[in-house]
Design a protein around this motif. Structure first.
Motif, PDB file in Angstrom:
ATOM      1  N   GLY A   5       0.563 -17.290  -1.899  1.00 50.51           N
ATOM      2  CA  GLY A   5      -0.460 -16.351  -1.450  1.00 50.51           C
ATOM      3  C   GLY A   5      -1.334 -17.003  -0.397  1.00 50.51           C
ATOM      4  N   SER A   6      -1.457 -18.244  -0.466  1.00 51.40           N
ATOM      5  CA  SER A   6      -2.224 -18.793   0.731  1.00 51.40           C
ATOM      6  C   SER A   6      -1.549 -18.576   2.074  1.00 51.40           C
ATOM      7  N   LEU A   8       0.418 -16.061   2.682  1.00 51.26           N
ATOM      8  CA  LEU A   8       0.208 -14.465   3.175  1.00 51.26           C
ATOM      9  C   LEU A   8      -1.249 -14.322   3.498  1.00 51.26           C
ATOM     10  N   GLY A  29      -1.667 -11.344  -0.516  1.00 46.58           N
ATOM     11  CA  GLY A  29      -2.243 -12.709  -0.765  1.00 46.58           C
ATOM     12  C   GLY A  29      -3.102 -13.255  -1.619  1.00 46.58           C
TER      13      GLY A  29
END
Length: 71
Positions: A5-6, A8, A29
């Protein structure tokens, strides 16, 4: 998931300036980070409410504008 996620999120921010689906990457993200973080989930919930309110205001403005143009 937090790492993905980070990544993205960072790529989405970069893609805002460079060609690519920046907003889509930021949203994806944010969703992945929100699965792991209650703070991120709350931020996304507030963002969702703000976008919904803005959409309602915009729809009301368009309806008023249409009524004015008909008269």
């Amino acid at each position: 998931m937090l790492t993905m996620g980070s990544i993205l999120l960072v790529l989405g921010i970069v893609m805002i300036v460079l060609p690519g689906p920046g907003l889509l990457a930021i949203i994806a993200g944010g969703v992945l980070v929100a699965e792991e973080s209650s703070i991120a989930a709350r931020v996304l919930d507030r963002l969702d409410l703000a976008v919904a309110r803005a959409g309602e205001r915009w729809r009301a403005w368009r309806a008023r504008r249409r009524e004015d143009s008909v008269q």
